[in-house]
Structure formats: C-alpha cells, structure tokens
Design an enzyme around this catalytic site. Structure first.
Site, PDB file in Angstrom:
ATOM      1  N   LEU A 125       0.828  -1.199   0.000  1.00 53.88           N
ATOM      2  CA  LEU A 125       0.000   0.000   0.000  1.00 53.88           C
ATOM      3  C   LEU A 125       0.868   1.256   0.000  1.00 53.88           C
ATOM      4  O   LEU A 125       0.505   2.267  -0.606  1.00 53.88           O
ATOM      5  CB  LEU A 125      -0.938   0.007   1.204  1.00 53.88           C
ATOM      6  N   TYR A 126       2.013   1.193   0.673  1.00 56.52           N
ATOM      7  CA  TYR A 126       2.943   2.329   0.630  1.00 56.52           C
ATOM      8  C   TYR A 126       3.264   2.693  -0.808  1.00 56.52           C
ATOM      9  O   TYR A 126       3.152   3.852  -1.226  1.00 56.52           O
ATOM     10  CB  TYR A 126       4.220   1.980   1.389  1.00 56.52           C
ATOM     11  N   ALA A 127       3.657   1.699  -1.605  1.00 52.36           N
ATOM     12  CA  ALA A 127       3.974   1.945  -3.008  1.00 52.36           C
ATOM     13  C   ALA A 127       2.757   2.443  -3.763  1.00 52.36           C
ATOM     14  O   ALA A 127       2.851   3.346  -4.607  1.00 52.36           O
ATOM     15  CB  ALA A 127       4.510   0.673  -3.652  1.00 52.36           C
ATOM     16  N   THR A 181       0.208   4.196  -2.627  1.00 54.82           N
ATOM     17  CA  THR A 181      -0.097   5.599  -2.316  1.00 54.82           C
ATOM     18  C   THR A 181       0.872   6.536  -3.018  1.00 54.82           C
ATOM     19  O   THR A 181       0.481   7.606  -3.484  1.00 54.82           O
ATOM     20  CB  THR A 181      -0.062   5.868  -0.802  1.00 54.82           C
ATOM     21  N   LYS A 182       2.129   6.121  -3.122  1.00 57.58           N
ATOM     22  CA  LYS A 182       3.104   6.961  -3.823  1.00 57.58           C
ATOM     23  C   LYS A 182       2.796   7.020  -5.321  1.00 57.58           C
ATOM     24  O   LYS A 182       2.892   8.079  -5.950  1.00 57.58           O
ATOM     25  CB  LYS A 182       4.522   6.438  -3.570  1.00 57.58           C
TER      26      LYS A 182
END
Length: 334
Positions: free
Chosen positions: A154-156, A158-159
């Site tokens: 999810l980090y990737a 969102t970026k």
C-alpha cells in the site's frame, strides 16, 4: 538558491533534514513544515531540528500536512517560490497493518499540497516518490518510462497514486512538477526503522539481525548527502510541457519523474559486511524468508538525472556505511 524562498515538508525527517541543511548552506530562506510524528523517536527529530534552527534563515511550522487550513496560513505568510514535499508516512511493512495512516498522510496530505500550489503560484513543486512504485517489474535497471501499475504494498500504491494526482494537477493548472523516486536511502541521522540503523544497533548490542530472503536481496543504496544534492540539482531543472527524447516529460503537462539512485546495486550480505567492518564485530544472522510487500532487487537508471543535473549519487557503501556508524557512535555516546 541564494535568497530563494523554499518550503520543505518533512523538514525534521531524515531526508528533509539533509535537504534543508544543503539549502541553508547555499543561502536559501527555508520554511520547514513537520508534525514530529511519533512513528519513530521524536527526540531524534528534535535533535535534527535543533541543528537547522541554528541558521537565521530557517523557520519551522509545526503542523500536519493533513491540516489544510493551518498549512495554508503558513504558506501565505512565507509565500514560497519552490516547494519540496518530502513529508510522508514511510515504511513498506508498516503499511500492511496501518493502511489508514498512508491514505491520510500520503494521499490526502499530498492533495493539500497540490491544492495550495493550484491557488498560490510556485515556480516548481518537487515531490518525493519511491522506487517501490516499480513493484513487480523485473527488468533492470528501472527506468522512468517503465509501467508502475503493479505495486506490491500500500505504501507503493499511495506513492504511485500521488504521481497520478500530480500529473493531473500539472496538466489542469500548469504547475511545474517533478517527482523523484528514491532508492534505499541511508546515511547519518537515518531512521531507526531502516535496516542500517537496526543492523548497527543489534550488532553493537550483540543481538542477531534479521536478514530477509535468506540474504538474497540486492539494493541500489543511495547515500543521503548525494540524494539531497540531487534534489537541489533537480530544483533548477524546471519541467516544461514539451516532451524530449529519453526524458520522462509529459506531452501534455510541465511534469516529469526522475530516479535518484546510484545505479550500482549491492548484495545485502555485502552491505552487512560493511557494517561489520565499520564496527569491528561480526553479526549474528537470523536468516528469514521474503517479507510481504518486499521486492528481491532494485537498480536505478540514473541517466535522466545526469542529463538534467550533470551528476548522480556516487558514494559507495564502503564510504557511506562507516560515516553512518561514526555518527551513530557519536550521537549515542558509544
């Protein structure tokens, strides 16, 4: 950068701190924005900020980028010419159990920055992305024109979402925007949740270190001082709306994405070896499988960065890792 007004979000963070130091050294007037999140040791953030506050050209606004009204008040008073947006909720593994924090900070917070740039003209908006957006891609090195629709965390995601948001705002409102994709940044004043910090602390204390994918990991490690230098170089490379060969410029917007990486991937076990040499101690290794959301290898193409700035990160781990260890020992009095 002399006398330029630069707003830096995440100024008390690892990368934000080094970026602000270089901006101040070049004579810029810097407004730092940071909420001193408790994601990791707040005292470390306060120590970074204390150093920045020694400069008369630095001022700090303690606010979350999710607080649009408060951020706008500081923005209007400072009237930035350049904005470097580094504030984010970082960490691949943390995003698995705390997804709401990533949506709030990375997506909503970046939306607020875009909205402020829409209503208050800036010369250049620069936004931090990550090599994690390359996700399931296996072709190396990663280039800016590769697809990024297969994030593994999810980090990737969102970026990657903020890159799409940025392009739409650049197209609709003519905002010059550069996204830069970081590759495994390390160095003095680093984050306690990052591998180098964990390795150093554990080895000193005689505890085992966790080595994922049984050590079969490759990373394009980027020294933080080189990274900050690249950010300042890109600040002067304002994108136009005309695409160029082998550039990532959008054909419909003053928008660009740029890798910031050394382009020299290192085996994880070799990286750990540099830590062992710097400490004069051998690590006890706890070999573990690949973690969810992680990728086995990264390697940056930095040709576009060199084309735009004339340089690229070049500090090898054999230099950067001992510099971190020296800082760690001094900071913690070891």
């Amino acid at each position: 950068m002399n006398k330029r007004r630069v707003l830096v979000t995440g100024s008390a963070g690892f990368i934000g701190f080094h970026t602000c130091r270089q901006l101040l050294a070049k004579g810029a007037d810097v407004l730092g924005v940071d909420n001193f999140s408790a994601y990791y040791d707040v005292y470390l953030k306060e120590a970074r900020n204390k150093i920045l506050a020694e400069s008369p050209n630095f001022s700090l606004f303690r606010v979350s980028i999710e607080d649009k009204e408060a951020l706008q008040a500081a923005w209007i008073q400072f009237s930035p010419e350049i904005v470097i947006h580094l504030a984010a909720q970082a960490g691949v593994r943390y995003s698995i159990d705390h997804p709401d924090e990533y949506i709030s900070t990375n997506v909503v917070g970046t939306f607020n920055i875009l909205e402020l740039c829409r209503h208050h003209q800036v010369e250049h908006l620069l936004i931090a992305s990550t090599s994690s957006v390359y996700g399931a891609n296996t072709e190396m090195p990663f280039t800016e024109l590769q697809r990024t629709q297969t994030p593994l965390s999810l980090y990737a995601a969102t970026k990657g979402a903020t890159e799409l948001m940025g392009h739409s705002y650049s197209h609709l409102f003519g905002i010059p925007i550069t996204f830069f994709r970081f590759f495994t940044v390390y160095g003095p004043w680093g984050r306690p949740d990052m591998a180098l910090f964990k390795f150093t602390r554990a080895i000193i204390d005689g505890h085992p270190i966790d080595v994922y994918n049984n050590g079969k990991m490759v990373r394009d490690f980027t020294y933080v001082v080189d990274l900050a230098d690249s950010i300042l170089g890109l600040a002067a490379a304002v994108p136009s709306s005309t695409a160029a060969e082998q550039d990532s410029l959008s054909p419909v917007a003053p928008f660009r994405v740029v890798n910031i990486g050394a382009g020299t991937p290192t085996q994880l076990l070799d990286y750990i070896g540099e830590v062992e040499r710097a400490l004069g101690k051998t690590a006890k290794k706890n070999m573990l499988p690949m973690q969810p959301g992680d990728v086995p290898a990264t390697e940056a193409s930095h040709e576009l960065l060199k084309q735009l700035t004339g340089r690229a990160p070049s500090t090898p781990p054999s230099v950067g890792v001992p510099a971190f260890v020296d800082w760690y020992r001094e900071y913690y009095g070891l």
